[in-house]
Design an enzyme around this catalytic site. Structure first.
Site, PDB file in Angstrom:
ATOM      1  N   ARG A 104       0.880  -1.176   0.000  1.00 57.43           N
ATOM      2  CA  ARG A 104       0.000   0.000   0.000  1.00 57.43           C
ATOM      3  C   ARG A 104       0.917   1.225   0.000  1.00 57.43           C
ATOM      4  O   ARG A 104       1.630   1.469   0.976  1.00 57.43           O
ATOM      5  CB  ARG A 104      -0.895  -0.005   1.241  1.00 57.43           C
ATOM      6  CG  ARG A 104      -1.955   1.107   1.260  1.00 57.43           C
ATOM      7  CD  ARG A 104      -2.749   1.007   2.545  1.00 57.43           C
ATOM      8  NE  ARG A 104      -3.798   1.998   2.635  1.00 57.43           N
ATOM      9  CZ  ARG A 104      -5.069   1.807   2.304  1.00 57.43           C
ATOM     10  NH1 ARG A 104      -5.444   0.636   1.846  1.00 57.43           N
ATOM     11  NH2 ARG A 104      -5.961   2.766   2.445  1.00 57.43           N
ATOM     12  N   HIS A 131      -7.055   0.957  -6.939  1.00 62.72           N
ATOM     13  CA  HIS A 131      -7.379   0.226  -5.702  1.00 62.72           C
ATOM     14  C   HIS A 131      -8.165  -1.036  -6.080  1.00 62.72           C
ATOM     15  O   HIS A 131      -9.360  -1.171  -5.760  1.00 62.72           O
ATOM     16  CB  HIS A 131      -8.199   1.116  -4.776  1.00 62.72           C
ATOM     17  CG  HIS A 131      -8.306   0.611  -3.364  1.00 62.72           C
ATOM     18  ND1 HIS A 131      -7.652  -0.531  -2.917  1.00 62.72           N
ATOM     19  CD2 HIS A 131      -8.995   1.084  -2.287  1.00 62.72           C
ATOM     20  CE1 HIS A 131      -7.937  -0.722  -1.644  1.00 62.72           C
ATOM     21  NE2 HIS A 131      -8.755   0.238  -1.239  1.00 62.72           N
ATOM     22  N   GLN A 134     -10.364  -3.305  -3.497  1.00 56.70           N
ATOM     23  CA  GLN A 134     -11.686  -2.807  -3.110  1.00 56.70           C
ATOM     24  C   GLN A 134     -12.730  -3.190  -4.136  1.00 56.70           C
ATOM     25  O   GLN A 134     -13.871  -3.522  -3.785  1.00 56.70           O
ATOM     26  CB  GLN A 134     -11.647  -1.291  -2.951  1.00 56.70           C
ATOM     27  CG  GLN A 134     -12.970  -0.685  -2.503  1.00 56.70           C
ATOM     28  CD  GLN A 134     -13.353  -1.099  -1.096  1.00 56.70           C
ATOM     29  OE1 GLN A 134     -12.576  -0.955  -0.165  1.00 56.70           O
ATOM     30  NE2 GLN A 134     -14.570  -1.623  -0.925  1.00 56.70           N
ATOM     31  N   ASP A 219     -16.429   8.334  -2.847  1.00 58.23           N
ATOM     32  CA  ASP A 219     -15.247   8.279  -1.980  1.00 58.23           C
ATOM     33  C   ASP A 219     -15.065   9.673  -1.393  1.00 58.23           C
ATOM     34  O   ASP A 219     -15.733  10.637  -1.810  1.00 58.23           O
ATOM     35  CB  ASP A 219     -14.018   7.850  -2.806  1.00 58.23           C
ATOM     36  CG  ASP A 219     -12.813   7.455  -1.940  1.00 58.23           C
ATOM     37  OD1 ASP A 219     -12.961   7.426  -0.697  1.00 58.23           O
ATOM     38  OD2 ASP A 219     -11.749   7.192  -2.508  1.00 58.23           O
ATOM     39  N   CYS A 259     -16.116   2.983  -0.067  1.00 61.33           N
ATOM     40  CA  CYS A 259     -14.973   2.171   0.348  1.00 61.33           C
ATOM     41  C   CYS A 259     -14.530   2.457   1.784  1.00 61.33           C
ATOM     42  O   CYS A 259     -13.774   1.672   2.355  1.00 61.33           O
ATOM     43  CB  CYS A 259     -13.802   2.367  -0.613  1.00 61.33           C
ATOM     44  SG  CYS A 259     -13.179   4.069  -0.699  1.00 61.33           S
ATOM     45  N   ARG A 287     -14.098  -7.224   2.019  1.00 61.79           N
ATOM     46  CA  ARG A 287     -12.670  -7.071   1.761  1.00 61.79           C
ATOM     47  C   ARG A 287     -11.920  -8.294   2.281  1.00 61.79           C
ATOM     48  O   ARG A 287     -10.999  -8.805   1.634  1.00 61.79           O
ATOM     49  CB  ARG A 287     -12.132  -5.810   2.456  1.00 61.79           C
ATOM     50  CG  ARG A 287     -12.497  -4.493   1.806  1.00 61.79           C
ATOM     51  CD  ARG A 287     -11.782  -4.275   0.474  1.00 61.79           C
ATOM     52  NE  ARG A 287     -10.332  -4.357   0.607  1.00 61.79           N
ATOM     53  CZ  ARG A 287      -9.560  -3.349   1.020  1.00 61.79           C
ATOM     54  NH1 ARG A 287     -10.093  -2.182   1.359  1.00 61.79           N
ATOM     55  NH2 ARG A 287      -8.245  -3.492   1.084  1.00 61.79           N
TER      56      ARG A 287
END
Length: 304
Positions: A104, A131, A134, A219, A259, A287
């Site tokens: 990450r 990402h 996700q 988001d 998310c 997830r």
């Protein structure tokens, strides 16, 4: 055989992605039934974090434990990566000692360079550009509630950021149309839009993007690393909020996803998490299960 990596959704074909999502649901059901699974016994995942995390760290670490393996948390303070060692050198050494690496970080180039030198699978757990993990959870969640997303319309409301980029890829891979509503200057990457032009339409009006949509997603207005732009972005995005009124112009059975973390009162209304169409908590839990399926696929090269 060369290691398979997961840096974007495009590292798998549609059949693999759909099989992975289905397997994630099976793993979730097994877990809820209390079944013990040790498919990754004695396997080790290295987790490299250059950005802070809640869901990503907990889901990968718990996922490895639930599959009988273990995970190592590595921050820039704990490794030579933060002291100037070349990415390739770290990749060669770390990948000689573990079975997979999750990263990450900020620059997408970092995971690409690491993967190019790694002998084991490398997973992009978020970069400034994409990402993909996700999206696995999001596609799993939609499928569990509404069946296949093929032919559906998804409305992205807000910044054309890394999550939006992964939704652009998902539109092609999972065969749906993506409407993106964003202010001028905050569009997704131009090259990505051009490559997927038949799958994506950009709007300025959130209501136009959301009209008859089957799924609404958003988001935060300012992602990690953009905190200094918060006030500017608040002004730019003030009309780009998912709320019950926007849900009313979508399909009557439309779902809402985020998310997380969510900023109530900004990109979503304060009551949106409790909306009847909201599936954010299941999306967050998925997830864990989507990534367990991903880990089995990459480390064991199978989904069963």
């Amino acid at each position: 055989m060369a290691a398979r990596h997961f840096l974007t959704l495009n590292d798998m074909n549609t059949t693999e992605l759909e099989s992975l999502v289905d397997h994630a649901t099976r793993l979730r059901n097994e877990w809820r039934q209390g079944k013990v699974r040790d498919s990754l016994k004695n396997r080790v995942l290295a987790m490299i974090f250059e950005k802070s995390s809640t869901r990503t760290r907990v889901s990968f670490e718990a996922g490895m434990a639930q599959l009988g393996g273990s995970a190592l948390f590595l921050s820039p303070r704990d490794t030579q990566l933060g002291r100037g060692e070349p990415i390739e050198d770290s990749a060669i050494v770390i990948s000689s000692m573990v079975d997979a690496v999750m990263i990450r970080t900020f620059a997408h180039d970092t995971v690409e360079r690491f993967a190019a030198a790694s002998r084991v699978p490398v997973i992009n757990a978020l970069t400034d550009d994409f990402h993909p993990c996700q999206l696995l959870a999001d596609m799993q969640t939609y499928r569990e509630h509404r069946g296949s997303i093929r032919g559906a319309t998804v409305a992205w409301i807000g910044d054309g950021n890394n999550m939006c980029h992964s939704y652009v890829n998902a539109a092609s891979q999972f065969n749906f149309h993506l409407n993106v509503a964003c202010p001028e200057g905050y569009e997704p990457d131009a090259a990505l839009l051009e490559a997927h032009g038949d799958r994506v339409t950009v709007f300025r009006d959130p209501a136009e993007a959301a009209r008859n949509a089957n799924l609404l997603v958003t988001d935060v207005w300012a992602s990690m690393g953009q905190e200094e732009e918060q006030k500017i972005r608040e002004r730019a995005f003030r009309n780009y909020q998912i709320n019950p009124d926007l849900m009313k112009v979508a399909d009557k059975d439309a779902l809402f996803m985020h998310c997380l973390p969510a900023h109530r009162g900004e990109e979503i209304s304060v009551d949106m998490m409790e909306h009847p169409g909201s599936v954010v908590w299941e999306e967050a839990e998925n997830r864990l299960h989507a990534q367990k399926a991903l880990l089995e696929f990459l480390i064991l090269n199978r989904l069963d």
